[in-house]
Design a protein around this motif. Structure first.
Motif, mmCIF file in Angstrom:
data_model
loop_
_atom_site.group_PDB
_atom_site.id
_atom_site.type_symbol
_atom_site.label_atom_id
_atom_site.label_comp_id
_atom_site.label_asym_id
_atom_site.label_seq_id
_atom_site.Cartn_x
_atom_site.Cartn_y
_atom_site.Cartn_z
ATOM 1 N N ALA A 3 0.927 -1.154 -0.109
ATOM 2 C CA ALA A 3 0.010 0.065 0.192
ATOM 3 C C ALA A 3 0.855 1.292 -0.023
ATOM 4 N N THR A 9 0.107 7.834 0.411
ATOM 5 C CA THR A 9 -1.272 7.110 0.911
ATOM 6 C C THR A 9 -1.787 6.220 -0.082
ATOM 7 N N PRO A 10 -2.403 5.320 0.121
ATOM 8 C CA PRO A 10 -2.965 4.183 -0.626
ATOM 9 C C PRO A 10 -3.872 4.855 -1.767
ATOM 10 N N GLU A 12 -6.912 6.086 -3.985
ATOM 11 C CA GLU A 12 -8.313 6.063 -3.975
ATOM 12 C C GLU A 12 -9.323 6.169 -5.356
ATOM 13 N N LYS A 20 -16.278 4.630 -2.535
ATOM 14 C CA LYS A 20 -14.994 4.586 -3.003
ATOM 15 C C LYS A 20 -14.061 3.316 -2.800
ATOM 16 N N LEU A 22 -10.486 1.705 -1.672
ATOM 17 C CA LEU A 22 -9.370 2.217 -1.147
ATOM 18 C C LEU A 22 -8.281 0.739 -1.353
ATOM 19 N N LYS A 23 -7.617 1.086 -2.488
ATOM 20 C CA LYS A 23 -6.421 -0.068 -2.787
ATOM 21 C C LYS A 23 -5.531 -0.255 -1.735
ATOM 22 N N LEU A 25 -5.732 -0.853 1.147
ATOM 23 C CA LEU A 25 -5.692 -0.224 2.626
ATOM 24 C C LEU A 25 -5.517 -1.268 3.746
ATOM 25 N N ALA A 103 -11.050 3.048 7.185
ATOM 26 C CA ALA A 103 -11.452 3.179 5.936
ATOM 27 C C ALA A 103 -12.797 4.283 5.704
ATOM 28 N N ARG A 106 -11.544 7.718 5.737
ATOM 29 C CA ARG A 106 -10.875 8.144 4.387
ATOM 30 C C ARG A 106 -11.946 8.352 3.253
ATOM 31 N N ALA A 107 -13.229 7.656 3.431
ATOM 32 C CA ALA A 107 -14.179 7.852 2.508
ATOM 33 C C ALA A 107 -15.152 8.865 2.754
ATOM 34 N N ASP A 174 -7.888 -4.911 -0.710
ATOM 35 C CA ASP A 174 -8.804 -3.861 -1.236
ATOM 36 C C ASP A 174 -9.619 -3.600 -0.203
#
Ligand code: MD6
Ligand code: FE
Length: 213
Positions: A3, A9-10, A12, A20, A22-23, A25, A103, A106-107, A174
């Protein structure tokens, strides 16, 4: 994939206005997630539930948290007890709470406190047909979905069953978060292709965290 290979940051990806991807994460959480999964399936083994239509699901499932999602001939519901053991579902492990909160934040969904985690196990060939997640009491909370093991293709549709769908490849680590206006989108998983994952073998595990009660 790492990540934070480049210290950033990973990635998005915006799937919809309030959905979203979040690859990677979950990658830093994987050792603790796998240990937690061992505990969960020891207490509440995976099983193939039957749909109200009488079909056994190709996906095997179990739960952790105060409430667990179940299906039988009478319908879908959340319940505090595992119908197979008549015991409470295993508690939501701290690692899952931490990941879910990271998660969701972040979203754009701060203060997410899940009380249910549905654990799905896909062997090659297993699939999940297009559905809406609408058995929860409160649609204002998002859903956080964590993918582990072999890859799968997630299908994201609209608010009705017909119309355009988006195909989203999901890899180990993911995380997908969706809520708000997108909370009731139809979605599913295409039949999982044969593959081997170095940690999980020929299976995909998906954890979806919700606020059900
Ligand atoms: C799966 N996921 O990825 C099944 N539902 O195995 C879901 O059904 C799901 O990933 C709501 C939100 C995110 C999801
Ligand atoms: Fe779902």
């Amino acid at each position: 994939m790492q990540a934070d290979l480049f210290g950033g940051t990973p990635a998005e990806l915006v799937l919809a206005p309030q959905a979203k991807l979040l690859k990677g994460l979950a990658l830093p959480y994987v050792p603790r997630l796998l240990a937690a999964l061992e505990q969960i399936q020891h207490t509440a083994p995976f099983r193939h539930m039957v749909t109200p239509g009488g079909q056994a699901m190709s996906v095997a499932l179990t739960n952790c948290g105060a409430l667990g999602w179940t299906s039988d001939r009478h319908g879908y519901r959340y319940s505090a007890l595992d119908p197979d053991t008549r015991q409470p579902w295993p508690p939501l492990p701290e690692v899952l709470l931490q990941l879910a909160q990271e998660a969701a934040t972040r979203a754009g969904f701060a203060n997410f406190v899940p009380d249910a985690c549905l654990v799905n196990r896909y062997r090659p060939g297993a699939r999940l047909s297009l559905h809406q997640d609408k058995d929860e009491r409160d649609y204002s909370a998002p859903i956080v979905s964590v993918s582990l093991g072999i890859p799968a293709t997630f299908v994201l549709g609209g608010l009705d069953r017909v119309g355009k769908t988006l195909r989203v490849p999901l890899a180990h680590g993911d995380v997908v978060v969706w809520g708000g206006a997108d909370r009731l989108r139809y979605h599913g998983v295409l039949p999982v292709a044969q593959a081997e994952h170095p940690l999980l073998g020929a299976q995909r595990i998906n954890l979806t965290l919700r606020k059900a009660g």
